[in-house]
Design a protein around this motif. Structure first.
Motif, mmCIF file in Angstrom:
data_model
loop_
_atom_site.group_PDB
_atom_site.id
_atom_site.type_symbol
_atom_site.label_atom_id
_atom_site.label_comp_id
_atom_site.label_asym_id
_atom_site.label_seq_id
_atom_site.Cartn_x
_atom_site.Cartn_y
_atom_site.Cartn_z
ATOM 1 N N VAL A 150 0.843 -1.194 0.000
ATOM 2 C CA VAL A 150 0.000 0.000 0.000
ATOM 3 C C VAL A 150 0.880 1.246 0.000
ATOM 4 N N LEU A 160 -2.751 6.912 3.832
ATOM 5 C CA LEU A 160 -3.545 5.688 3.902
ATOM 6 C C LEU A 160 -3.230 4.909 5.169
ATOM 7 N N LEU A 233 -8.379 3.777 -1.597
ATOM 8 C CA LEU A 233 -7.380 2.714 -1.573
ATOM 9 C C LEU A 233 -7.324 1.996 -2.920
#
Length: 302
Positions: A150, A160, A233
């Motif tokens: 990520v 995030l 995301l």
């Protein structure tokens, strides 16, 4: 897919049935079953791999059970764990570098193959050739689960929560496709065995896997429209150009993300240790014979 799982299960039962029913003692001297363990490398071929690159290998482990049906032909079932990886940052093409996609995956393969040896075994198992090349082909079931790290922020610059973690890409549907993480593979290849002693072989084996999916790496077709993806995301994982301070590519319909004309594949290269199991390990014949005298004794007592 359910039909294939059923067919694979029936095939496995068929192999066990053959192991229990075939009489190979006149060729092998009672040792017609082999257990094997191996380790080696796995190499990925797909959209996140440079054409002609063959050395980006990752680890693999396997365990298998083989049974000789004739002096030259055997059947084997095997389960293998292996890793696959691909990264645009290592690419030789500028277009791939700025695409900035990557993945890694831990995978499992269960297969059944038929093996043909170049030279026949002798009358006894220990009379087999010192060296024996062989080829194989079969069918298998693959579980794969591509993951990616990520990024620190989304396209709006917001941090995030899972930044730095590796998460599964299939649930995100980065291309808007809900593909299956279970697929059929066709393994085929060749190897050579060396008789280390009467009971042990050492073998080198290489085999390619044809697959029927282009999503081993989660990359296949086109970008989703950037503004149509609501989850930040998913938006950040599907198009990672913001990490390079570049504009998104999903601003127009059908912008190419991958090449769907060719399915992904992988190659396994292994060093294996094979051991000839003692006689009747996989047979019920000996147990049945041992039960008969006991039944006769009971009858006499009556």
């Amino acid at each position: 897919m359910k039909i294939f799982v059923a067919v694979l299960s029936i095939s496995l039962l068929g192999v066990v049935g053959v192991v229990n029913s075939q009489s190979f003692y006149r060729f092998s001297g009672g040792r017609d079953a082999i257990v094997s363990m191996g380790t080696g490398t796995s190499t990925y071929f797909g959209d996140l791999k440079d054409p002609g690159e063959y050395m980006d290998a990752k680890p693999s482990l396997n365990i298998g059970l083989q049974h000789f049906l004739t002096p030259r032909i055997s059947a084997r079932t095997e389960i293998t764990w292996f890793q696959l990886r691909g990264d645009d940052s290592d690419a030789n093409e500028e277009g791939r570098v700025v695409r900035n996609l990557s993945f890694r995956s831990d995978n499992f393969e269960l297969n059944i193959v038929g093996i043909i040896n170049a030279l026949p075994n002798g009358t006894k198992f220990y009379q087999r050739p010192q060296f024996n090349p062989y080829g194989f082909v079969g069918i298998g079931l693959l579980y794969f689960n591509p993951k990616a790290q990520v990024p620190s922020t989304d396209w709006n610059g917001t941090e995030l929560q899972k930044a730095g973690e590796y998460i599964a890409l299939q649930p995100l549907q980065t291309e808007g496709v809900d593909y299956s993480r279970i697929g059929i593979v066709i393994p085929f290849g060749a190897g050579i065995k060396y008789k280390a002693n009467p009971f042990i072989n050492i073998s080198l084996e290489g085999g390619y896997r044809l697959t029927f999916t282009d999503y081993l790496d989660d990359v296949s077709t086109t970008y989703q429209l950037h503004n149509s993806v609501e989850d930040p995301l998913v938006q950040a994982m599907a198009d990672r150009r913001h990490e390079l301070s570049l504009p998104p590519l999903g601003l127009e319909l059908n912008h190419i993300r991958g090449n769907s004309s060719n399915n992904d594949g992988y190659f396994l290269f292994n060093l294996k240790l094979e051991y000839y199991l003692p006689p009747n390990v996989l047979s019920f014949k000996k147990k049945r014979r041992n039960q008969r005298p006991f039944k006769n004794i009971q009858r006499r007592r009556r």
